[in-house]
Motif scaffolding. Sequence first.
Motif, PDB file in Angstrom:
ATOM      1  N   GLU A  15       0.829  -1.207   0.000  1.00  0.00           N
ATOM      2  CA  GLU A  15       0.000   0.000   0.000  1.00  0.00           C
ATOM      3  C   GLU A  15       0.863   1.257   0.000  1.00  0.00           C
ATOM      4  O   GLU A  15       0.572   2.234  -0.704  1.00  0.00           O
ATOM      5  CB  GLU A  15      -0.931  -0.003   1.217  1.00  0.00           C
ATOM      6  N   MET A  16       1.924   1.254   0.796  1.00  0.00           N
ATOM      7  CA  MET A  16       2.837   2.404   0.807  1.00  0.00           C
ATOM      8  C   MET A  16       3.515   2.566  -0.547  1.00  0.00           C
ATOM      9  O   MET A  16       3.681   3.689  -1.046  1.00  0.00           O
ATOM     10  CB  MET A  16       3.886   2.227   1.903  1.00  0.00           C
ATOM     11  N   GLU A  17       3.912   1.459  -1.153  1.00  0.00           N
ATOM     12  CA  GLU A  17       4.532   1.520  -2.477  1.00  0.00           C
ATOM     13  C   GLU A  17       3.558   2.112  -3.497  1.00  0.00           C
ATOM     14  O   GLU A  17       3.941   2.943  -4.325  1.00  0.00           O
ATOM     15  CB  GLU A  17       4.962   0.124  -2.924  1.00  0.00           C
ATOM     16  N   ALA A  18       2.303   1.672  -3.438  1.00  0.00           N
ATOM     17  CA  ALA A  18       1.308   2.157  -4.391  1.00  0.00           C
ATOM     18  C   ALA A  18       1.089   3.655  -4.234  1.00  0.00           C
ATOM     19  O   ALA A  18       0.982   4.391  -5.232  1.00  0.00           O
ATOM     20  CB  ALA A  18      -0.012   1.405  -4.191  1.00  0.00           C
ATOM     21  N   VAL A  19       1.011   4.126  -3.000  1.00  0.00           N
ATOM     22  CA  VAL A  19       0.833   5.563  -2.758  1.00  0.00           C
ATOM     23  C   VAL A  19       2.042   6.350  -3.252  1.00  0.00           C
ATOM     24  O   VAL A  19       1.902   7.386  -3.918  1.00  0.00           O
ATOM     25  CB  VAL A  19       0.585   5.834  -1.254  1.00  0.00           C
ATOM     26  N   ALA A  20       3.234   5.868  -2.957  1.00  0.00           N
ATOM     27  CA  ALA A  20       4.454   6.565  -3.381  1.00  0.00           C
ATOM     28  C   ALA A  20       4.506   6.692  -4.899  1.00  0.00           C
ATOM     29  O   ALA A  20       4.840   7.764  -5.442  1.00  0.00           O
ATOM     30  CB  ALA A  20       5.689   5.834  -2.860  1.00  0.00           C
ATOM     31  N   ARG A  21       4.172   5.619  -5.607  1.00  0.00           N
ATOM     32  CA  ARG A  21       4.193   5.659  -7.068  1.00  0.00           C
ATOM     33  C   ARG A  21       3.129   6.613  -7.613  1.00  0.00           C
ATOM     34  O   ARG A  21       3.375   7.366  -8.565  1.00  0.00           O
ATOM     35  CB  ARG A  21       3.980   4.255  -7.631  1.00  0.00           C
ATOM     36  N   ALA A  22       1.950   6.565  -7.019  1.00  0.00           N
ATOM     37  CA  ALA A  22       0.866   7.435  -7.481  1.00  0.00           C
ATOM     38  C   ALA A  22       1.194   8.910  -7.270  1.00  0.00           C
ATOM     39  O   ALA A  22       0.782   9.766  -8.057  1.00  0.00           O
ATOM     40  CB  ALA A  22      -0.434   7.075  -6.762  1.00  0.00           C
ATOM     41  N   GLU A  23       1.933   9.200  -6.204  1.00  0.00           N
ATOM     42  CA  GLU A  23       2.232  10.587  -5.859  1.00  0.00           C
ATOM     43  C   GLU A  23       3.566  11.077  -6.411  1.00  0.00           C
ATOM     44  O   GLU A  23       3.855  12.280  -6.358  1.00  0.00           O
ATOM     45  CB  GLU A  23       2.252  10.736  -4.327  1.00  0.00           C
ATOM     46  N   GLY A  24       4.397  10.151  -6.906  1.00  0.00           N
ATOM     47  CA  GLY A  24       5.707  10.544  -7.399  1.00  0.00           C
ATOM     48  C   GLY A  24       6.671  10.947  -6.307  1.00  0.00           C
ATOM     49  O   GLY A  24       7.541  11.800  -6.508  1.00  0.00           O
ATOM     50  N   VAL A  25       6.514  10.341  -5.125  1.00  0.00           N
ATOM     51  CA  VAL A  25       7.425  10.614  -4.015  1.00  0.00           C
ATOM     52  C   VAL A  25       8.151   9.324  -3.639  1.00  0.00           C
ATOM     53  O   VAL A  25       7.808   8.237  -4.123  1.00  0.00           O
ATOM     54  CB  VAL A  25       6.665  11.172  -2.781  1.00  0.00           C
ATOM     55  N   SER A  26       9.128   9.438  -2.769  1.00  0.00           N
ATOM     56  CA  SER A  26       9.907   8.262  -2.395  1.00  0.00           C
ATOM     57  C   SER A  26       9.134   7.345  -1.465  1.00  0.00           C
ATOM     58  O   SER A  26       8.236   7.780  -0.734  1.00  0.00           O
ATOM     59  CB  SER A  26      11.213   8.695  -1.713  1.00  0.00           C
ATOM     60  N   PHE A  27       9.502   6.066  -1.481  1.00  0.00           N
ATOM     61  CA  PHE A  27       8.907   5.117  -0.547  1.00  0.00           C
ATOM     62  C   PHE A  27       9.163   5.556   0.888  1.00  0.00           C
ATOM     63  O   PHE A  27       8.300   5.435   1.754  1.00  0.00           O
ATOM     64  CB  PHE A  27       9.480   3.718  -0.766  1.00  0.00           C
ATOM     65  N   ASP A  28      10.364   6.049   1.151  1.00  0.00           N
ATOM     66  CA  ASP A  28      10.718   6.457   2.509  1.00  0.00           C
ATOM     67  C   ASP A  28       9.878   7.628   2.995  1.00  0.00           C
ATOM     68  O   ASP A  28       9.570   7.722   4.183  1.00  0.00           O
ATOM     69  CB  ASP A  28      12.205   6.821   2.592  1.00  0.00           C
ATOM     70  N   HIS A  29       9.511   8.526   2.073  1.00  0.00           N
ATOM     71  CA  HIS A  29       8.657   9.659   2.472  1.00  0.00           C
ATOM     72  C   HIS A  29       7.315   9.148   2.993  1.00  0.00           C
ATOM     73  O   HIS A  29       6.826   9.609   4.028  1.00  0.00           O
ATOM     74  CB  HIS A  29       8.432  10.597   1.283  1.00  0.00           C
ATOM     75  N   VAL A  30       6.733   8.197   2.271  1.00  0.00           N
ATOM     76  CA  VAL A  30       5.449   7.640   2.707  1.00  0.00           C
ATOM     77  C   VAL A  30       5.626   6.830   3.985  1.00  0.00           C
ATOM     78  O   VAL A  30       4.822   6.940   4.919  1.00  0.00           O
ATOM     79  CB  VAL A  30       4.827   6.781   1.591  1.00  0.00           C
ATOM     80  N   LEU A  31       6.666   6.025   4.046  1.00  0.00           N
ATOM     81  CA  LEU A  31       6.939   5.224   5.250  1.00  0.00           C
ATOM     82  C   LEU A  31       7.042   6.104   6.485  1.00  0.00           C
ATOM     83  O   LEU A  31       6.397   5.848   7.513  1.00  0.00           O
ATOM     84  CB  LEU A  31       8.233   4.436   5.060  1.00  0.00           C
ATOM     85  N   ASP A  32       7.842   7.160   6.400  1.00  0.00           N
ATOM     86  CA  ASP A  32       8.037   8.056   7.542  1.00  0.00           C
ATOM     87  C   ASP A  32       6.742   8.776   7.907  1.00  0.00           C
ATOM     88  O   ASP A  32       6.415   8.932   9.091  1.00  0.00           O
ATOM     89  CB  ASP A  32       9.125   9.085   7.233  1.00  0.00           C
ATOM     90  N   GLY A  33       5.982   9.207   6.872  1.00  0.00           N
ATOM     91  CA  GLY A  33       4.738   9.916   7.141  1.00  0.00           C
ATOM     92  C   GLY A  33       3.702   9.046   7.823  1.00  0.00           C
ATOM     93  O   GLY A  33       2.997   9.490   8.742  1.00  0.00           O
ATOM     94  N   VAL A  34       3.587   7.799   7.386  1.00  0.00           N
ATOM     95  CA  VAL A  34       2.648   6.873   8.026  1.00  0.00           C
ATOM     96  C   VAL A  34       3.081   6.587   9.456  1.00  0.00           C
ATOM     97  O   VAL A  34       2.265   6.577  10.391  1.00  0.00           O
ATOM     98  CB  VAL A  34       2.541   5.566   7.221  1.00  0.00           C
TER      99      VAL A  34
END
Length: 431
Positions: A15-34
């Motif tokens: 799910e984090m990977e899917a969000v990162a790809r959809a938003e054009g941001v890094s996986f780590d950005h989503v990981l840290d934000g969650v």
Amino acid sequence: MTQILEARKGNITPEMEAVARAEGVSFDHVLDGVANGTIVITRNAVHTTIAPLGIGKGLRTKINANIGTSKDRMSIPDEIEKLKMAVSSGADAVMDLSTGGPIIEIRKEILNQSTVAIGTVPIYQAAVETVEQGKSIVQMDPELLFRVIEEQAAEGVDFITVHCGVTRESIERLKRQGRIMDVVSRGGAFHLEWIVCNDVENPLYAQYDRLVEIARKYDLTLSLGDGMRPGCLADATDRAQIEELITLGELRDIALDAGVQVMIEGPGHVPINQVETNIKIQKELCKGAPFYVLGPLVTDVAPGYDHITSAIGGAIAGAAGADFLCYVTPSEHLRLPDLEDVREGVIASRIAAHAADIAKGVKGAMDWDREMARRRKALDWKGQIELSINPERARKLRESSLPRESDVCSMCGEFCSMKGVSKYLKKEKTR
């Protein structure tokens, strides 16, 4: 295992990977934000037929559309058409606010047919069932409310609005200060009436740990509702609103510690000069939790045009840091919205969200506008229409006044500035 608990282990989920790809941001950005609660991924663990939706810091500002029946209008086919209209117009999520007819059947059909995240307000179903039992809302059994929450979570609802901040203390604050419009939130009003009549604390506050446990079981996102939101400009940013917000910030911390994702809901009706202040207060008190705002509407005197008043407030709120805009339709304050209202509401909110994303520097936001400028410079009408936020409307307007082969519009015609300037600048370059 919830998204937060996985993130704390350093595990990047699909799910984090899917969000990162959809938003054009890094996986780590989503990981840290969650992990730290500044991003939520609103997908129930059992609602796997939709794409995960990321809401929060550094991500595109999202749009929610409200649909649902009332006692006077209760057609399942109509609500499904509204769902489809909202999604096709660009809504990122839809909330079912049904209070009339077979509301469980309606919600299940919406969940079955939706391709986007679905939210609800469980107190509505609890209130309807209580009334159907021949009782008044103030006689609602708290056990019924928790049963409804569990049932909706098990069905796959992705996020729920829960008015945990309407407490005995916030009601006393409201009574002491006074307001023109008191409480305009329907869910907030149900809770206030129940608390006052029973002289007992709000069960969602008193038994908050129980609510959190249900949410954790399904990775259900809690959207902590603003039952004390202002219903007019004169009531904005007052003590009752801030009292509730302080409580919501505290409840956010409890949920986050338990691994439960949380959004905070906000006003409402707010003077334009107070919008940014409201966002900053929320972000400070709630430690950067995603902020979900209704509008806000920046004037009270435009019934029939409140999709515009809310878009103005939404753009300012989004630019200041709001993450999720609830649309407002032209029918706000007047009637249940129809299909065209839904379309107009979504488009207006999308305009506000995109304007906010440009101001926030969201990745890729400005690229859309740059490309539109290039198409306008080239008098590429087909390209302009394809890039527009509502191509269907742009095409109809374009074709209504000029032949399709014309390379100018009927506003300037032969005096088109871009056509003339391009011609003479080209001559200048060839000398």
